[in-house]
Design an enzyme around this catalytic site. Structure first.
Site, PDB file in Angstrom:
ATOM      1  N   THR A  14      -2.563   2.083  34.901  1.00 19.01           N
ATOM      2  CA  THR A  14      -2.096   0.700  34.913  1.00 19.01           C
ATOM      3  C   THR A  14      -0.894   0.474  34.000  1.00 19.01           C
ATOM      4  OG1 THR A  14      -3.633   0.110  33.138  1.00 19.01           O
ATOM      5  CG2 THR A  14      -4.421  -0.161  35.410  1.00 19.01           C
ATOM      6  N   LYS A  15      -0.521   1.496  33.204  1.00 13.61           N
ATOM      7  CA  LYS A  15       0.642   1.347  32.331  1.00 13.61           C
ATOM      8  C   LYS A  15       1.376   2.672  32.212  1.00 13.61           C
ATOM      9  CE  LYS A  15      -2.152   1.692  28.113  1.00 13.61           C
ATOM     10  NZ  LYS A  15      -2.529   1.007  26.887  1.00 13.61           N
ATOM     11  N   HIS A  63      -1.978  -8.210  47.983  1.00 18.15           N
ATOM     12  CA  HIS A  63      -2.392  -9.577  48.314  1.00 18.15           C
ATOM     13  C   HIS A  63      -1.947 -10.508  47.186  1.00 18.15           C
ATOM     14  CE1 HIS A  63      -4.893  -8.438  51.743  1.00 18.15           C
ATOM     15  NE2 HIS A  63      -5.266  -7.395  51.023  1.00 18.15           N
ATOM     16  N   SER A  93      -8.403  13.605  36.976  1.00 18.01           N
ATOM     17  CA  SER A  93      -9.066  13.157  38.207  1.00 18.01           C
ATOM     18  C   SER A  93      -9.815  11.853  37.989  1.00 18.01           C
ATOM     19  CB  SER A  93     -10.049  14.225  38.683  1.00 18.01           C
ATOM     20  OG  SER A  93      -9.370  15.384  39.061  1.00 18.01           O
ATOM     21  N   LYS A 133      -4.372  13.611  25.220  1.00 14.49           N
ATOM     22  CA  LYS A 133      -3.770  14.612  24.328  1.00 14.49           C
ATOM     23  C   LYS A 133      -2.348  14.897  24.751  1.00 14.49           C
ATOM     24  CE  LYS A 133      -4.985  19.050  25.140  1.00 14.49           C
ATOM     25  NZ  LYS A 133      -5.821  20.244  25.251  1.00 14.49           N
TER      26      LYS A 133
END
Length: 195
Positions: free
Chosen positions: A171-172, A116, A166, A189
């Site tokens: 986001t990067k 959106h 999980s 790690k």
């Protein structure tokens, strides 16, 4: 002996992929029905040895969540060889590339767009909302393992052999050979040779 229901889904889904002009191999193994949406001038390509579970309680974690593969007009979804997914939702508005030997856990969502517009005025109309959503390609490397109920956001690159814990929201970019987890996902790690 292969159960009749499994054979039915294999044939049904193979023909469904072919109907949508997807580049797939006969040796795909699919349990349950898959929701496929493919726009004009789009690419849906899946390599050898593809394994997919889709709803019908075939996976206790995925329960009745039906797998969905959507490739909008002009976009591409390319999945490598020997990949296994369970009850996933993958939606490409621009481009998603998944390497070889990738495992993706149940109820994971991969989106290369915001879906959106971020401008509230543009969101008021379907004609201006979706078309103005920001999109950026996703690339998932070889031998990646993405745990159950993860969200992989637009523009992300996940390096070869990395693991996403999980429930993570990525986001990067994730470098090779690392374990990331959390919301937003962060480095946990480095992966040593686990044998």
């Amino acid at each position: 002996m292969i159960p009749i229901k499994t054979t039915y889904y294999r044939i049904f889904n193979f023909l469904k992929f072919k109907y949508h002009k997807a580049d797939v191999q006969w040796n795909m193994r699919i349990r349950g029905q898959v929701d496929i949406k493919k726009g004009v001038n789009s690419t849906l390509q899946i390599g050898d040895g593809f394994w997919l579970m889709s709803g019908a309680m075939y996976n206790s974690i995925g329960r009745n969540i039906q797998s969905s593969l959507r490739v909008d007009s002009g976009a591409s979804l390319v999945i490598g060889h020997n990949c296994g997914f369970s009850c996933v939702s993958i939606w490409a508005k621009k481009g998603i590339t998944i390497g070889d030997n990738v495992k993706i856990g149940a109820d994971t969502i991969i989106l290369d767009s915001d879906m959106h517009s971020l401008d509230y005025e543009l969101r008021r109309s379907p004609k201006t909302d979706g078309p103005n959503a920001k999109a950026s390609e996703i690339v998932i490397g070889d031998d990646v393992f993405i745990g159950t109920r993860c969200i992989i956001n637009k523009g992300v690159r996940i390096g070869n052999k990395s693991i996403i814990a999980s429930g993570s929201v990525v986001t990067k970019d994730v470098p090779e050979n690392e374990i990331w987890g959390g919301n937003p996902a962060k480095f946990l790690k480095t992966i040593s040779n686990l044998g």
